[in-house]
Every structure is written in C-alpha cells, then in structure tokens.
Write a protein that holds these residues in place. Structure first.
Motif, PDB file in Angstrom:
ATOM      1  N   GLY A 406      72.166  79.292 110.406  1.00  0.00           N
ATOM      2  CA  GLY A 406      72.923  78.399 110.681  1.00  0.00           C
ATOM      3  C   GLY A 406      73.721  78.970 111.645  1.00  0.00           C
ATOM      4  O   GLY A 406      73.958  79.581 112.411  1.00  0.00           O
ATOM      5  N   ARG A 412      78.407  82.617 108.132  1.00  0.00           N
ATOM      6  CA  ARG A 412      77.162  82.926 108.207  1.00  0.00           C
ATOM      7  C   ARG A 412      76.887  82.327 106.555  1.00  0.00           C
ATOM      8  O   ARG A 412      76.715  83.601 106.162  1.00  0.00           O
ATOM      9  CB  ARG A 412      76.858  83.512 109.165  1.00  0.00           C
ATOM     10  CG  ARG A 412      76.629  83.935 110.265  1.00  0.00           C
ATOM     11  CD  ARG A 412      75.877  84.676 111.234  1.00  0.00           C
ATOM     12  NE  ARG A 412      76.049  84.395 112.537  1.00  0.00           N
ATOM     13  CZ  ARG A 412      76.254  83.366 113.584  1.00  0.00           C
ATOM     14  NH1 ARG A 412      74.753  82.521 112.912  1.00  0.00           N
ATOM     15  NH2 ARG A 412      76.603  83.816 114.488  1.00  0.00           N
ATOM     16  N   GLY A 414      74.114  80.694 103.590  1.00  0.00           N
ATOM     17  CA  GLY A 414      72.432  79.942 102.770  1.00  0.00           C
ATOM     18  C   GLY A 414      72.719  80.254 101.761  1.00  0.00           C
ATOM     19  O   GLY A 414      73.619  80.508 101.108  1.00  0.00           O
ATOM     20  N   TYR A 429      71.866  75.666 104.944  1.00  0.00           N
ATOM     21  CA  TYR A 429      72.939  76.819 105.830  1.00  0.00           C
ATOM     22  C   TYR A 429      73.801  76.248 106.599  1.00  0.00           C
ATOM     23  O   TYR A 429      74.042  74.493 106.844  1.00  0.00           O
ATOM     24  CB  TYR A 429      71.937  77.779 107.171  1.00  0.00           C
ATOM     25  CG  TYR A 429      70.902  77.894 106.573  1.00  0.00           C
ATOM     26  CD1 TYR A 429      71.021  79.401 106.032  1.00  0.00           C
ATOM     27  CD2 TYR A 429      70.139  77.191 107.140  1.00  0.00           C
ATOM     28  CE1 TYR A 429      69.596  80.002 106.240  1.00  0.00           C
ATOM     29  CE2 TYR A 429      68.189  77.403 106.411  1.00  0.00           C
ATOM     30  CZ  TYR A 429      68.594  78.976 105.979  1.00  0.00           C
ATOM     31  OH  TYR A 429      67.459  79.915 105.317  1.00  0.00           O
ATOM     32  N   ALA A 459      76.823  75.082 103.642  1.00  0.00           N
ATOM     33  CA  ALA A 459      74.972  75.568 103.119  1.00  0.00           C
ATOM     34  C   ALA A 459      75.306  74.628 102.176  1.00  0.00           C
ATOM     35  O   ALA A 459      73.861  74.221 101.980  1.00  0.00           O
ATOM     36  CB  ALA A 459      74.941  77.148 102.827  1.00  0.00           C
TER      37      ALA A 459
END
Length: 500
Positions: A406, A412, A414, A429, A459
């Motif tokens: 990402g 971050r 996912g 992501y 994401a």
C-alpha cells in the motif's frame, strides 16, 4: 560364542557411529536450527567439493559444474505446485533474456499489476530459475504479486558484467514498456538474495540514473562490498565452512573466476591486499566499522598492497560490484529498503553497515535480523534437506513486502476477497489511484496534515473496484481493520457475504 560375536558387531557399530559423529561435528551457535541436519549437509557438501577439486585437476570436469549439480539435486529436484495457490507459471524471454514468471490467477486482465523482479543468489557462479523455483513460487504465492525470476548469465562462462547486463536489460524493458506487459511501472519491486541482492541494488542505482524509480527494494543477506575482507563476520565465519562450500578456498576461487584474466588469487586478499593506499583512503569512509558498527576496527591505510591483485581486481571496488561504496547522495535516492540479514553469515556485517548508513541519513529502512539462521537457508524448503527456518524466512519476508504494498503512509491496510471455495479473487491496499503521486511522493498531503482531505482509496474499495460485482457475489472479504461506514455500504452493495 554367538553372543560374543553379536557383542563385537554391536561395539563396532557403536564405534563407527561415534567416529562419524566426531568427524562431522561442527561447533554451532546456541539455538542453531536443526544443527545435526546442518552438520551432515555441510560435511557431505565439503567432501563433494573436494572431489570436484581433484576431478578438476584431472581435467574430468570443473568443480563449479559439480557444485551446480549438487545444488540442483539437493534443492531443484523438489519443485512443488499447489493448485490451491492458483499461480500460473511459465517461461518466456524479456529483452532476449530467459525469465520464469509466476502470475496469480486472480490478476484481472485489464489491471496494471504489481511486479517483483527477482535475481537469485549463488556467488555469480551458481543458481538458476530451476534451483530457486520452490523459493520464488512460495514468495509469489504469499505476496500475490507477479514475480519475474531472471535467468542471468553466470561466470566463469560469462565474465563480469555479463550477468549484470542481463538483469539491467530485463529491468529497463519492464520500466520502459510496462504497458506492453500489463504491469504498473510505478509498482516494480527489485528483489534478490546474496549475489542477487547485490544485482538488485546495482540495478536500482542504474535505473534511478536513467530516470526510473523502483517501488521497493527487498534484499536478503545481500553481498554489498568486496573492499574489506577483515570485517568480524568474515573472520568469524569463513573458517567455519558455511554449508560446506562457503569457505576461504572457494571465496578465492570465486574471485578468480570472476576476474577477467582468471588470475591466481592469493590468501593475502583476506588482509585487503587488493586495495591500493589511495582507494583505502577514498573508500574506507563508506563502510567504516568504527562508525557504523560501533566496534574497534583497525585498517592500516599506509600498508602497501599486492600490485598484481590491485591491478587485476580493480573491478571489485567499482559500484557495479560493490554497491555499498557509493556516496550518501546516491543512497538517499534509493526507494524504501527492506533488508534481511542472518547471523551465521560472512555478509552479516556489511548488511548492518548498510542499515546503519541509511539510518544515519534518515533514510527509511526496515531491517530484520534472523539471529538463528545461516546464509542460503531460505532455499531449503522441501525434501530431506528441509529446514523449518527456510519457511520462517520466506513467510516473514513476504509478510513485510505485503505490508509495504500500500502506498498510503499513514494507514498501511490490506484487503483480500476470496470466493466460495476460499480461493483468492483479488487483493487491494490503501493508496492513491494510478497515475497519481503516492503519499510518500508528496501526492496526498493529509498524511502530514490531518486538516486536508485524504485522496487515498481504502483497501476495501480498491479490492471491490478490481473484482467487480460478479466476483464479489457471496464472496468473503478479509481486511486488516474494521471497514469504515462508506466502505461498509459498498461491501453490502456488491454482494459480499462475509467480512473477516
């Protein structure tokens, strides 16, 4: 009488057993994984290496050929294909260089995909896409990226820089003409282990000079310099015959086979006699262990070297062979680096020096040290020579790569969508859309200023867009955090049955 004879046989067997133990015994660090399997492997590899030496003296075949065959029979024979992994594996040529491609089946035809270019290790002499197949297959499966393993030319049949030229050709082609391969040229990961890590870093420097920027740089115990062979890890582990073949004699042979004139390398190279006084003064600051390892390490900058070695091995000190010997400005230009080192390894210290230099420049780096692993361990995944630490290394490396796919700096996250048979359909992501600058490139300023509206796609949204409504129907969505209100509406609208 029979009982006495049986007792004698028993004593002979016991004696031979303890004799064998005494022969193969090798002191290993505390908590070393599967020590006796390692000792047997190391012992027999060393014996076969000696056989290769004698056969080479009799002009039967070369020692390198024997070790290559040993490498294949101990690793390459145990290829595994798991249908549930849903990976398409095929060979082709890119820029006239053979490659093996591992492509997740969930990759959508119109999607521009993330690619990992992988260069195998082997001291520039060994290794192939066949011997590394199990490692690259598992890495591609766990990261769900398209992995392209490069079959670059090896020494001594092809001298330096033939192998590097192959790696550069493939990489430049993918960066320049990514659309022709349906890949996202802004999301190309450069990766490799040992000599392959060296190639990945050298290629990254060259790509940046050409105006391209790799997305990530993932290096597993990379070879970074041929300047100082007196670092503590060299002194400590060269004499311990790592894997039975990584020793002083074979390092001398490797350097000889890499050299243009196939010169005889003498042991004084381990005292850095291949480096001139001028080069010592110029290059030592790039690796200074006193500064970057915080140890006392003396280098005699006025000691004269071996003129023959200095002249013939000048190429070893080039940034094309020693990518650690570059300016701070060149290191700052590198992408985010994921560095993995091992304890039982002659290359351990140069990895730590690399990490320390990057940290001193405030350069973003993730560094993980496998304290109970040895150099080359990650390829022993299957068969009788399977090491559990190999799976741990590949799985941890893949997890860290996934964590950095990402391009949103602040979050971050996912996401995976799996069908009713629990097969992965698509991955997504947090990050910005294609053709928009990522957060770490200054695109989304909200990551630095919370008062500004975020332009990143979550994401969940990314996965839903790529999968489409048909593939989402009755599927399961896996995500790192609880979906926000807007994502929840879209998840319901697209027919997702379950969220985990």
């Amino acid at each position: 009488m029979q009982s006495l004879s049986g007792m004698n046989i028993f004593l002979v067997i016991i004696s031979l057993f303890f004799l064998l133990i005494g022969i193969i015994y090798q002191p290993l660090p505390k908590d070393f994984p599967q020590p006796w399997k390692y000792r047997f492997l190391s012992y027999w590899a060393q014996r076969i290496d000696r056989v290769g030496y004698y056969c080479e003296q009799m002009n039967l075949f070369t020692r390198v050929d024997l070790i290559r065959n040993l490498h294949y029979f101990s690793i390459g024979l145990f290829q595994k294909r798991h249908p549930e992994c849903r990976l398409k594996v095929y060979d082709r040529k890119i820029a006239n260089v053979s490659v093996r491609i591992y492509e997740p089946e969930e990759s959508i035809d119109y999607e521009k995909k993330t690619v990992m270019i992988y260069f195998h290790g082997g001291g520039f002499l060994l290794g192939s896409i066949e011997t590394y197949d199990q490692a690259t297959y598992l890495l591609a499966n766990l990261t769900r990226t398209i992995l392209i393993a490069v079959e670059y030319r090896l020494a001594p049949e092809h001298r330096f820089p033939s192998g590097l030229e192959d790696c550069l050709s493939v990489s430049r082609e993918l960066f320049k003409n990514g659309k022709n391969y349906q890949i996202n040229s802004n999301r190309i990961i450069m990766s490799g282990d040992s000599a392959g890590g060296n190639l990945a870093l050298v290629v990254s420097h060259s790509l940046i000079n050409d105006g391209y920027k790799p997305y990530l740089l993932s290096l597993l115990y990379p070879s970074l310099q041929f300047f100082d062979f007196t670092l503590p890890s060299y002194r400590m582990y060269l004499k311990q015959n790592i894997l039975g073949v990584l020793n002083e004699n074979n390092l001398l042979s490797m350097v000889s086979l890499l050299s243009k004139n196939h010169i005889q390398i003498t042991e004084d190279i381990f005292l850095n006699s291949h480096v001139s006084i001028d080069d010592k003064k110029k290059l030592y600051p790039f690796i200074d262990p006193n500064k970057y390892l915080s140890i006392s390490h003396e280098v005699n900058e006025t000691q004269q070297g071996n003129e023959d070695l200095i002249n013939d091995l000048k190429f070893l000190l080039s940034p094309l062979m020693s990518p650690l010997l570059v300016s701070d400005q060149q290191l700052i230009q590198l992408p985010k680096i994921l560095l993995f080192t091992t304890e039982f390894d002659i290359l351990r210290d140069e990895g730590f020096i690399f990490a320390s230099r990057l940290n001193s420049l405030n350069k973003t780096i993730y560094h993980h040290h496998f304290s109970n692993a040895f150099h080359g361990a990650h390829v022993f995944l299957y068969g009788p020579l399977r090491f559990e630490i190999a799976h741990e290394m590949i799985e941890h490396t893949a997890q860290i790569i996934r964590n950095h796919l990402g391009n949103c700096v602040r979050h971050r996250v996912g996401c995976i969508i799996a069908d009713t048979d629990q097969r992965i359909v698509v991955t997504g992501y947090n990050g910005v859309s294609d053709n928009i600058k990522a957060c770490n490139q200054g695109g989304c300023t909200r990551c630095c200023d919370m008062s500004i509206e975020c332009i990143c796609i979550h994401a969940e949204e990314s996965s839903l867009f790529e999968a489409g409504r048909c593939l989402c129907r009755n599927a399961t969505l896996y995500v790192k955090h609880n979906p926000c209100r807007q994502c929840s509406k879209k998840i319901i609208q697209n027919g997702i049955k379950r969220v985990v």
